[in-house]
Design an enzyme around this catalytic site. Structure first.
Site, PDB file in Angstrom:
ATOM      1  N   TRP A 271     -18.357  16.619  11.781  1.00 29.78           N
ATOM      2  CA  TRP A 271     -17.633  16.156  10.781  1.00 29.78           C
ATOM      3  C   TRP A 271     -17.935  16.593   9.249  1.00 29.78           C
ATOM      4  O   TRP A 271     -19.224  16.812   9.219  1.00 29.78           O
ATOM      5  CB  TRP A 271     -17.661  14.672  10.396  1.00 29.78           C
ATOM      6  CG  TRP A 271     -16.560  13.921  11.680  1.00 29.78           C
ATOM      7  CD1 TRP A 271     -15.982  14.652  12.721  1.00 29.78           C
ATOM      8  CD2 TRP A 271     -16.252  12.618  11.823  1.00 29.78           C
ATOM      9  NE1 TRP A 271     -15.315  13.665  13.490  1.00 29.78           N
ATOM     10  CE2 TRP A 271     -15.500  12.493  12.908  1.00 29.78           C
ATOM     11  CE3 TRP A 271     -16.750  11.283  10.821  1.00 29.78           C
ATOM     12  CZ2 TRP A 271     -15.072  11.356  13.379  1.00 29.78           C
ATOM     13  CZ3 TRP A 271     -16.211  10.420  11.551  1.00 29.78           C
ATOM     14  CH2 TRP A 271     -15.394  10.206  12.411  1.00 29.78           C
TER      15      TRP A 271
ATOM     16  N   GLU B 205      -5.877  -4.020   0.479  1.00 27.99           N
ATOM     17  CA  GLU B 205      -5.823  -4.950   1.577  1.00 27.99           C
ATOM     18  C   GLU B 205      -7.426  -5.897   1.290  1.00 27.99           C
ATOM     19  O   GLU B 205      -7.534  -6.749   1.835  1.00 27.99           O
ATOM     20  CB  GLU B 205      -6.256  -4.392   2.930  1.00 27.99           C
ATOM     21  CG  GLU B 205      -5.115  -3.701   3.454  1.00 27.99           C
ATOM     22  CD  GLU B 205      -4.411  -2.284   3.210  1.00 27.99           C
ATOM     23  OE1 GLU B 205      -5.163  -2.040   1.952  1.00 27.99           O
ATOM     24  OE2 GLU B 205      -3.921  -1.593   3.726  1.00 27.99           O
TER      25      GLU B 205
ATOM     26  N   THR C 131       0.959  -1.163  -0.057  1.00 27.47           N
ATOM     27  CA  THR C 131       0.020   0.023   0.066  1.00 27.47           C
ATOM     28  C   THR C 131       0.998   1.250  -0.151  1.00 27.47           C
ATOM     29  O   THR C 131       2.117   1.089   0.369  1.00 27.47           O
ATOM     30  CB  THR C 131      -0.860   0.016   1.298  1.00 27.47           C
ATOM     31  OG1 THR C 131      -0.070   0.110   2.251  1.00 27.47           O
ATOM     32  CG2 THR C 131      -1.829  -1.391   1.370  1.00 27.47           C
TER      33      THR C 131
ATOM     34  N   LYS D 282     -12.862  18.320  11.148  1.00 29.20           N
ATOM     35  CA  LYS D 282     -13.552  18.216  12.354  1.00 29.20           C
ATOM     36  C   LYS D 282     -13.826  19.604  12.664  1.00 29.20           C
ATOM     37  O   LYS D 282     -12.619  20.382  13.142  1.00 29.20           O
ATOM     38  CB  LYS D 282     -12.845  17.676  13.741  1.00 29.20           C
ATOM     39  CG  LYS D 282     -12.655  15.993  13.205  1.00 29.20           C
ATOM     40  CD  LYS D 282     -11.744  15.277  14.271  1.00 29.20           C
ATOM     41  CE  LYS D 282     -11.401  13.850  13.523  1.00 29.20           C
ATOM     42  NZ  LYS D 282     -10.431  13.841  12.795  1.00 29.20           N
TER      43      LYS D 282
HETATM   44  P1  ADP Z   1      -3.251   3.415  -1.878  1.00 25.88           P
HETATM   45  O1  ADP Z   1      -3.579   3.820  -0.519  1.00 25.88           O
HETATM   46  O2  ADP Z   1      -2.012   2.585  -2.022  1.00 25.88           O
HETATM   47  O3  ADP Z   1      -3.514   4.374  -2.911  1.00 25.88           O
HETATM   48  P2  ADP Z   1      -5.505   1.840  -2.290  1.00 25.88           P
HETATM   49  O4  ADP Z   1      -5.833   1.674  -3.702  1.00 25.88           O
HETATM   50  O5  ADP Z   1      -5.616   0.478  -1.579  1.00 25.88           O
HETATM   51  O6  ADP Z   1      -4.293   2.063  -2.319  1.00 25.88           O
HETATM   52  O7  ADP Z   1      -6.587   2.786  -1.666  1.00 25.88           O
HETATM   53  C1  ADP Z   1      -7.660   2.519  -1.061  1.00 25.88           C
HETATM   54  C2  ADP Z   1      -8.228   3.772  -0.512  1.00 25.88           C
HETATM   55  O8  ADP Z   1      -8.981   4.430  -1.679  1.00 25.88           O
HETATM   56  C3  ADP Z   1      -9.971   3.414   0.204  1.00 25.88           C
HETATM   57  O9  ADP Z   1      -9.584   3.193   1.486  1.00 25.88           O
HETATM   58  C4  ADP Z   1     -10.414   4.914  -0.075  1.00 25.88           C
HETATM   59  O10 ADP Z   1      -9.890   5.707   1.121  1.00 25.88           O
HETATM   60  C5  ADP Z   1      -9.989   5.115  -1.361  1.00 25.88           C
HETATM   61  N1  ADP Z   1     -10.899   4.893  -2.340  1.00 25.88           N
HETATM   62  C6  ADP Z   1     -11.113   3.735  -3.231  1.00 25.88           C
HETATM   63  N2  ADP Z   1     -12.200   3.851  -4.004  1.00 25.88           N
HETATM   64  C7  ADP Z   1     -12.889   4.799  -3.749  1.00 25.88           C
HETATM   65  C8  ADP Z   1     -13.947   5.524  -4.047  1.00 25.88           C
HETATM   66  N3  ADP Z   1     -14.730   5.027  -5.126  1.00 25.88           N
HETATM   67  N4  ADP Z   1     -14.462   6.599  -3.545  1.00 25.88           N
HETATM   68  C9  ADP Z   1     -13.823   7.359  -2.647  1.00 25.88           C
HETATM   69  N5  ADP Z   1     -12.586   6.771  -1.998  1.00 25.88           N
HETATM   70  C10 ADP Z   1     -11.933   5.640  -2.721  1.00 25.88           C
END
Ligand code: ADP
Length: 542
Positions: free
Chosen positions: A444, A330, A185, A439
């Site tokens: 929020w 994950e 990640t 916040k």
């Molecule tokens: P990285 O953190 O490495 O960019 P990820 O692709 O695993 O990796 O990121 C996951 C995160 O991306 C999610 O926990 C969320 O915060 C955000 N995310 C993914 N898809 C969406 C979506 N459709 N809308 C809003 N946030 C998203």
């Protein structure tokens, strides 16, 4: 009493065996890094993957070894994944958009033994070669005609290396829980953490994430995975496309609007998946060149929030259905997809758009809940928001080498770090990442909501909202925008535009114009960097 059915291990190579037999003539088309379009069939690809496995095992690569790939989406990259996992080794996808030091860090952390690379990345690797002691050999995904001179250790042109195998090889045998893939990640806080997929989790994820109500794949589908293999396990498409016998159209290194458009049309693509930034480039191209899309039917958009205006543009201007999806590395990574259930069907398009702007519902195999700070489950009323937690057979239970410690709660749920609402029909909507939520006065404010509305303004190309310290309210929202070329919107323009759309107390206290908003390696707005850039900024009223 136990059932009396067979133990048929869920192994990845069974997928490519299936595709090779049942969909042997189906094509995998690639825009090669060298330039020309290349075509192979699943039958060819399976044969070449067997050669990769044979050749790797001759080089001493065995069960549990990590093998890195630094490459674009092409058939070669795909067959390398199957070859690696076919000997029980682990494909480790490296994101080329990381800084070189981060690339070195994760390759060392993974202790990769071999690294497959596209020609594009030779300069980065040559700059790093001394810092990658675990790599015994660099294999360049090209043929001898295109192989440049390089000082990389034991470098060889892939096609030469592969030609030394005859493919008379049997996949290794091992337990379905054996590790198959490793993806770090981006680690916006602390070091990157490795998510370690198993054969079983990848096979189950393909079953979980495909169907009429999810990623719609079938032998009649022509699918373009724009989402890179190095981004969150390619959203599973490396496995689900061959499992469903779908044609794959691999865009290689060219993800600009014109190149993506050309392949969509020439290869009659009807389904594709990518992050919003890629679609933004395509839509800008279509608008500028006055083009239409003649075959594309469905796009899945995820990775960051998809602005409602993007959904509207695809659906109303181009006749392409949008399915907004959410997930994370994950989770293999699909967590929810925005298919519309009969119970949720709306009368007006504006109501449909509201629903489609949510991130969809969790498919079978993903359990979801929202909880408050004391871990109490919150109601699914579409209003109450809380921390989003998930469980399922394709969700991580720990990080590679135990980094980050215990990541599951007492009930086996993983905290996604996202804040969300879930409505009575099960549709989840991301409010924010927990660390980005603003916040203000004990309440929020969703930065994503304001950003989504702000990019709907005709003068705005990109928008980000961050919380800045406020003496009375703790934090207040600051709107940061990149204007469209030649436009100069004022704060008043934007605030007037937002007024009917958001609650009064959500209204940003100020707006700043920047030339560029920083992004992470996976194309998300880098809020950490943006907050840093504005750390000395003071709100006008403060
Ligand atoms: P990285 O953190 O490495 O960019 P990820 O692709 O695993 O990796 O990121 C996951 C995160 O991306 C999610 O926990 C969320 O915060 C955000 N995310 C993914 N898809 C969406 C979506 N459709 N809308 C809003 N946030 C998203």
């Amino acid at each position: 009493m136990l059932g009396l059915m067979q133990d048929w291990p869920l192994l990845i190579h069974k997928i490519i065996d299936f595709a090779g037999v049942q969909h042997g003539a189906q094509e995998v088309v690639s825009r090669s890094v060298e330039g020309p379009i290349q075509r192979v069939t699943y039958r060819d690809l399976r044969g070449r993957a067997l050669k990769v496995a044979q050749r790797l095992s001759r080089d001493g690569i065995k069960l549990g070894d990590r093998v890195a790939t630094l490459a674009w989406n092409t058939a070669r990259h795909l067959e390398v994944w199957y070859g690696i996992t076919g000997v029980g080794a682990i494909y480790h996808t490296v994101n080329p958009r990381l800084f070189p030091e981060q690339i070195a860090w994760i390759v060392n952390h993974a202790a990769d033994r071999v690294l497959f690379t596209d020609l594009t990345f030779l300069p980065i690797l040559e700059g790093l070669a001394d810092k990658l002691p675990s790599i015994e050999r660099f294999i360049v995904l090209t043929d001898s005609a295109h192989m440049p001179a390089t000082r990389l250790r034991n470098a060889v042109a892939y096609e030469d290396w592969l030609a030394e195998a005859d493919g008379d090889f049997a996949w290794a045998e091992f337990d379905e829980n054996t590790a198959a893939g490793l993806c770090y990640t981006s680690g916006t806080t602390g070091n990157p953490k490795g998510v370690l997929y198993s054969h079983r989790s990848n096979v189950l994820h393909s079953l979980i994430s495909t169907g009429l109500d999810a990623l719609p794949l079938a032998p009649s589908t022509s699918c373009m995975p724009v989402v890179p293999l190095f981004h969150a396990n390619s959203w599973g498409l490396a496995f689900s496309c061959p499992m469903k016998g779908a044609k794959m159209v691999m865009p290689g290194a060219k993800l600009d609007g014109a190149s993506v458009f050309e392949l969509l049309e020439t290869e009659k693509v009807d389904f594709s998946a990518a992050v919003p930034t890629v679609w933004l480039m395509l839509l800008a191209y279509l608008q500028k060149e006055q083009k239409t899309l003649s075959t594309l039917k469905v796009v899945v958009i995820g990775g960051s929030a998809c602005p409602p205006e993007m959904i509207r543009a695809f659906e109303q201007d181009y006749g392409v259905e949008v399915r907004h999806a959410w997930g994370m590395t994950e989770m293999s990574p699909i967590g929810s997809v925005g298919y519309i259930k009969p119970a949720a069907r709306a009368e007006s398009y504006e109501d449909v758009l509201k629903l489609k702007s949510k991130q969809g519902f969790a498919p079978f195999g993903v359990e979801m809940k929202i909880v408050d700070d004391s871990d109490k489950a919150l109601p699914w009323d579409g209003k109450t928001f809380g921390r989003l937690k998930v469980a399922g057979p394709a969700v991580a239970k720990a990080y590679f080498k135990g980094e980050g410690g215990d990541i599951l709660d007492a009930n086996g749920f993983f905290d996604t770090g996202d804040v969300a609402t879930i409505d009575a029909n099960g549709y989840m909507q991301i409010t924010d990442r927990a660390k980005d939520v603003i916040k203000s006065g004990g309440e929020w404010i969703s930065s994503i909501d304001i950003e989504n509305f702000a990019v709907g303004h005709p003068d705005v190309a990109e928008a980000a909202v961050i919380g800045v310290p406020h003496h009375k309210w703790d934090e207040r929202p600051l709107l940061v925008i990149v204007p469209k070329e030649g436009r100069k919107p004022t704060p008043q323009d934007l605030f007037e535009f937002l007024k009917p759309k958001i609650a009064k107390w959500w209204m940003p206290d100020d707006m700043q114009i920047v030339a560029e908003i920083p992004h992470t390696a996976t194309g998300k707005i880098n809020k950490l960097k943006l907050r840093e850039a504005f750390k000395d900024y003071k709100l006008p009223a403060a």
